[in-house]
Scaffold this motif. Sequence first.
Motif, PDB file in Angstrom:
ATOM      1  N   GLU A  84      18.721  -3.994 -59.102  1.00  0.00           N
ATOM      2  CA  GLU A  84      18.148  -4.293 -57.783  1.00  0.00           C
ATOM      3  C   GLU A  84      16.675  -4.694 -57.896  1.00  0.00           C
ATOM      4  O   GLU A  84      16.239  -5.671 -57.296  1.00  0.00           O
ATOM      5  CB  GLU A  84      18.301  -3.084 -56.864  1.00  0.00           C
ATOM      6  CG  GLU A  84      17.940  -3.342 -55.419  1.00  0.00           C
ATOM      7  CD  GLU A  84      19.075  -3.935 -54.609  1.00  0.00           C
ATOM      8  OE1 GLU A  84      18.843  -4.275 -53.440  1.00  0.00           O
ATOM      9  OE2 GLU A  84      20.193  -4.061 -55.139  1.00  0.00           O
ATOM     10  N   LEU A  87      16.198  -8.125 -59.537  1.00  0.00           N
ATOM     11  CA  LEU A  87      16.457  -9.205 -58.588  1.00  0.00           C
ATOM     12  C   LEU A  87      15.312  -9.342 -57.582  1.00  0.00           C
ATOM     13  O   LEU A  87      14.917 -10.457 -57.230  1.00  0.00           O
ATOM     14  CB  LEU A  87      17.769  -8.956 -57.864  1.00  0.00           C
ATOM     15  CG  LEU A  87      19.031  -9.099 -58.721  1.00  0.00           C
ATOM     16  CD1 LEU A  87      20.232  -8.477 -58.016  1.00  0.00           C
ATOM     17  CD2 LEU A  87      19.301 -10.555 -59.043  1.00  0.00           C
ATOM     18  N   ALA A  88      14.783  -8.201 -57.130  1.00  0.00           N
ATOM     19  CA  ALA A  88      13.652  -8.238 -56.200  1.00  0.00           C
ATOM     20  C   ALA A  88      12.430  -8.876 -56.856  1.00  0.00           C
ATOM     21  O   ALA A  88      11.700  -9.642 -56.209  1.00  0.00           O
ATOM     22  CB  ALA A  88      13.323  -6.822 -55.726  1.00  0.00           C
ATOM     23  N   ARG A  91      12.975 -12.666 -56.926  1.00  0.00           N
ATOM     24  CA  ARG A  91      12.742 -13.252 -55.610  1.00  0.00           C
ATOM     25  C   ARG A  91      11.251 -13.352 -55.305  1.00  0.00           C
ATOM     26  O   ARG A  91      10.762 -14.377 -54.819  1.00  0.00           O
ATOM     27  CB  ARG A  91      13.456 -12.418 -54.535  1.00  0.00           C
ATOM     28  CG  ARG A  91      13.195 -12.876 -53.121  1.00  0.00           C
ATOM     29  CD  ARG A  91      13.944 -12.037 -52.093  1.00  0.00           C
ATOM     30  NE  ARG A  91      13.389 -12.259 -50.766  1.00  0.00           N
ATOM     31  CZ  ARG A  91      12.356 -11.592 -50.273  1.00  0.00           C
ATOM     32  NH1 ARG A  91      11.767 -10.632 -50.998  1.00  0.00           N
ATOM     33  NH2 ARG A  91      11.882 -11.865 -49.075  1.00  0.00           N
ATOM     34  N   ARG A 112      15.781 -15.804 -51.532  1.00  0.00           N
ATOM     35  CA  ARG A 112      16.955 -14.920 -51.583  1.00  0.00           C
ATOM     36  C   ARG A 112      18.202 -15.722 -51.945  1.00  0.00           C
ATOM     37  O   ARG A 112      19.017 -15.277 -52.761  1.00  0.00           O
ATOM     38  CB  ARG A 112      17.153 -14.198 -50.256  1.00  0.00           C
ATOM     39  CG  ARG A 112      18.406 -13.322 -50.242  1.00  0.00           C
ATOM     40  CD  ARG A 112      18.522 -12.460 -48.998  1.00  0.00           C
ATOM     41  NE  ARG A 112      19.814 -11.793 -48.926  1.00  0.00           N
ATOM     42  CZ  ARG A 112      20.142 -10.692 -49.588  1.00  0.00           C
ATOM     43  NH1 ARG A 112      19.283 -10.128 -50.396  1.00  0.00           N
ATOM     44  NH2 ARG A 112      21.344 -10.149 -49.463  1.00  0.00           N
ATOM     45  N   ILE A 115      18.672 -16.121 -55.609  1.00  0.00           N
ATOM     46  CA  ILE A 115      19.111 -14.998 -56.443  1.00  0.00           C
ATOM     47  C   ILE A 115      20.539 -14.548 -56.127  1.00  0.00           C
ATOM     48  O   ILE A 115      21.072 -13.690 -56.825  1.00  0.00           O
ATOM     49  CB  ILE A 115      18.151 -13.792 -56.324  1.00  0.00           C
ATOM     50  CG1 ILE A 115      18.179 -13.194 -54.908  1.00  0.00           C
ATOM     51  CG2 ILE A 115      16.744 -14.166 -56.761  1.00  0.00           C
ATOM     52  CD1 ILE A 115      17.442 -11.869 -54.787  1.00  0.00           C
ATOM     53  N   MET A 119      23.034 -12.044 -58.065  1.00  0.00           N
ATOM     54  CA  MET A 119      23.428 -10.834 -57.358  1.00  0.00           C
ATOM     55  C   MET A 119      24.942 -10.650 -57.418  1.00  0.00           C
ATOM     56  O   MET A 119      25.447  -9.550 -57.662  1.00  0.00           O
ATOM     57  CB  MET A 119      22.953 -10.914 -55.910  1.00  0.00           C
ATOM     58  CG  MET A 119      23.025  -9.617 -55.145  1.00  0.00           C
ATOM     59  SD  MET A 119      22.341  -9.782 -53.471  1.00  0.00           S
ATOM     60  CE  MET A 119      20.614 -10.034 -53.850  1.00  0.00           C
ATOM     61  N   LYS A 191       8.926  -4.123 -53.369  1.00  0.00           N
ATOM     62  CA  LYS A 191       9.686  -5.366 -53.465  1.00  0.00           C
ATOM     63  C   LYS A 191      11.138  -5.111 -53.097  1.00  0.00           C
ATOM     64  O   LYS A 191      11.720  -4.092 -53.467  1.00  0.00           O
ATOM     65  CB  LYS A 191       9.590  -5.953 -54.876  1.00  0.00           C
ATOM     66  CG  LYS A 191       8.195  -6.412 -55.261  1.00  0.00           C
ATOM     67  CD  LYS A 191       8.163  -6.960 -56.685  1.00  0.00           C
ATOM     68  CE  LYS A 191       6.782  -7.498 -57.041  1.00  0.00           C
ATOM     69  NZ  LYS A 191       5.754  -6.433 -57.039  1.00  0.00           N
ATOM     70  N   THR A 193      15.080  -7.364 -52.074  1.00  0.00           N
ATOM     71  CA  THR A 193      15.808  -8.626 -52.231  1.00  0.00           C
ATOM     72  C   THR A 193      15.921  -9.389 -50.920  1.00  0.00           C
ATOM     73  O   THR A 193      16.541 -10.447 -50.872  1.00  0.00           O
ATOM     74  CB  THR A 193      17.230  -8.373 -52.777  1.00  0.00           C
ATOM     75  OG1 THR A 193      17.915  -7.487 -51.894  1.00  0.00           O
ATOM     76  CG2 THR A 193      17.164  -7.756 -54.170  1.00  0.00           C
ATOM     77  N   LYS A 194      15.298  -8.844 -49.854  1.00  0.00           N
ATOM     78  CA  LYS A 194      15.295  -9.536 -48.566  1.00  0.00           C
ATOM     79  C   LYS A 194      14.031  -9.185 -47.796  1.00  0.00           C
ATOM     80  O   LYS A 194      13.346  -8.218 -48.123  1.00  0.00           O
ATOM     81  CB  LYS A 194      16.547  -9.205 -47.758  1.00  0.00           C
ATOM     82  CG  LYS A 194      16.776  -7.745 -47.511  1.00  0.00           C
ATOM     83  CD  LYS A 194      18.133  -7.498 -46.851  1.00  0.00           C
ATOM     84  CE  LYS A 194      19.140  -6.936 -47.795  1.00  0.00           C
ATOM     85  NZ  LYS A 194      20.369  -6.462 -47.148  1.00  0.00           N
TER      86      LYS A 194
END
Length: 213
Positions: A84, A87-88, A91, A112, A115, A119, A191, A193-194
Amino acid sequence: MLLIETYLKKAPKDITCEAFCREITRRFRKEYKRALLPHLTEHPEDRLTASCIIFSRVSRQIWMIGDCQCIVGSEYYDNPKPYEQELAQQRAAIIKASPEPHDHFLEDDTARAAIIPRMKETMKQQNVTYAVVDGFPIPMQHVRIITLDFRPWQIVLASDGYPFLCPTLEASEARLAEQRTADPLNIGDFKATKAFKTGNNSFDDRAYIRFKA
């Protein structure tokens, strides 16, 4: 969420964590048509999927299945998904390197979108390297179990929609509001992911309960 809620209302009060994981998996499995199982085995992103955190009064345990968090007394616990933060970070790097103004990503988070393929790839590790409820066997080694003694405890259980979990709902909501004001894209010290999309007061689902046990 509704499937878990319905099951818990009927579950034996002395159910163990292992039995709960087995039975809730069986309940989710019933929602899938048999013909879909090969596809769902290869494509976890299409499964019914939920995280949950449960307090068992009988066993005096907290069960953390998936990405959730809690406070027990003054101690904080979480159970984050692997990948997680990676990925953050990806982004955040895309946004910081982009010539687009930051407001662009609040309306159309193309970072987003960039990624999402990665994801989906990491979701193939669902119930392999991390646990969720999705109708497939839950690996117990990835379920975090916190066992309490018989002293009175103040407990907070919450989803991961609170970036800064506090001992009260008011304080947790205040910290969330501060994050939205200071860094609505969630690309700074915290941070995600959205982002906080324009018009939203949160970037993720949130649930919070505090009680004494």
